[in-house]
Enzyme design. Structure first.
Site, short mmCIF file in Angstrom:
data_model
loop_
_atom_site.label_atom_id
_atom_site.label_comp_id
_atom_site.label_asym_id
_atom_site.label_seq_id
_atom_site.Cartn_x
_atom_site.Cartn_y
_atom_site.Cartn_z
N LEU A 141 1.05 -1.39 0.15
CA LEU A 141 0.13 -0.78 0.11
C LEU A 141 0.85 1.03 0.15
O LEU A 141 1.78 1.53 0.50
CB LEU A 141 -0.62 0.01 0.81
CG LEU A 141 -2.33 -1.11 1.86
CD1 LEU A 141 -2.38 -1.22 2.91
CD2 LEU A 141 -2.98 -1.11 0.26
N ASP A 142 0.21 2.43 -0.66
CA ASP A 142 1.05 3.58 -0.86
C ASP A 142 1.59 3.80 0.47
O ASP A 142 0.43 3.42 1.78
CB ASP A 142 -0.07 4.14 -1.59
CG ASP A 142 0.41 4.82 -2.60
OD1 ASP A 142 1.29 3.47 -2.96
OD2 ASP A 142 -0.43 4.80 -3.47
N VAL A 143 2.22 4.65 0.93
CA VAL A 143 2.61 5.67 2.40
C VAL A 143 1.39 6.14 2.77
O VAL A 143 0.88 5.89 4.24
CB VAL A 143 3.55 6.29 2.04
CG1 VAL A 143 3.36 7.72 3.70
CG2 VAL A 143 5.29 5.14 1.93
#
Length: 312
Positions: A141-143
């Site tokens: 998942l993106d930051v």
């Protein structure tokens, strides 16, 4: 001594940008491939090429690769992450609810907390498969995106889950709050995604990008935005953000991809309104279907309530 590689332009790379082609051909990062071109190390039939030049059919490609020092080892820092919770755990897998501001694993330039480091700090044993800094990581998942992630603890689980993500048998469901009101209210976005032509750190819908498919359904229409449920068929970097930005309905708060700063500020957001709220997969050992859900974190719940009350 520098190494020179010479070869005819492969058919599959004809018409590709030099940086993209070298990345695929030599297994380099696109940034590294661009650096080679900018240093004058790429020639086609004796003519120097820039990173954005295109490869022509039938040409003879020469690439000079200078000696480089061995890459520094990326260190995994064992660091507990406040707010990261374990929602499922057994001998094969651990499923965590990732808060915003946490990366899946260490990477160059990232000094913040990671899922791998948090698991290490709390005594979890994870798979040793994969690159050292990405052990156990089968998806990311993106930051700036919160929600559910599964991490492999056993080598068997790593192999099975990597295959499951590749074969698209994993159910990945997100909720997103997007600007405006998408039409139709239920649909599929089928548009290829690749590096943004003018910003290497962004992605965009581009010809020749990787096939990318997003299914969505509007759950609720607000005065200035819509809450949508998103099912990912593919899993490209920034896929949901890029696809909705291409429809001119970026995620609220996603300034990087064109969100309205005024609306984002009104909602009290400093990141995109995007949450991985459901994850389903066949257990790698038993084959049983395992499905887990996650509630909206506080910042997204507050933003949703604010915009449900209206925005002028």
């Amino acid at each position: 001594m520098p190494e020179t590689r010479a070869m005819p332009v492969p058919d599959g790379l004809v018409g590709e940008r030099v940086d993209a082609a070298l990345s695929r051909l030599l297994g380099l990062s696109r940034t590294r491939a661009a650096e080679l071109a900018e240093a004058g190390g790429v020639h086609l039939d004796g003519k120097e090429l820039g990173k954005s030049d295109r490869l022509a059919a039938g040409g003879w490609l020469e690439v000079e690769i200078p000696d480089v020092a061995p890459a520094a080892t990326i260190e995994i820092v064992a660091e507990p992450v406040p707010g990261m919770t374990v929602v499922y755990d057994d001998d094969d897998v651990v499923v965590i609810d990732k808060p915003v501001g946490v990366a899946a694993h260490p990477s160059p330039g990232w000094t913040g907390p990671t899922v791998v480091g948090a698991l290490l700090a709390t005594g979890y044993r994870i798979s040793t498969s994969g690159a050292a800094e990405r052990q156990g990581i089968v998806h990311r998942l993106d930051v700036g995106t919160s929600g559910l992630m599964v991490v492999a603890k056993s080598e068997h689980a790593y192999t099975v889950l990597k295959r499951a993500f590749k074969e698209r048998t994993v159910e990945k469901v997100y909720h997103a709050l997007v600007q405006g009101h998408p039409e139709p209210t239920t649909g599929t976005i089928d548009a290829p995604i690749g590096r943004h032509p003018s910003s290497d750190w962004k992605f965009a819908v581009v010809a020749g990008g990787k096939p990318s498919v997003t299914h969505y359904e509007v759950l609720e229409m607000l005065p200035a935005a819509s809450l949508v449920e998103v099912h990912l068929e593919t899993g490209r970097t920034h896929q949901i953000r890029v696809h909705f930005a291409a429809l001119r309905h970026p995620c609220v708060g996603d300034i990087t991809y064109g969100a309205d700063p005024t609306l984002s500020a009104r909602a009290g957001l400093s990141r995109q309104w995007l949450h991985a709220m459901r994850l389903g997969f066949h257990h790698p050992s038993t084959g049983d279907w395992l499905e887990l859900t996650s509630e909206y974190p506080d910042d997204l719940a507050r933003a949703l309530a604010t915009l449900q009350d209206g925005y002028a």
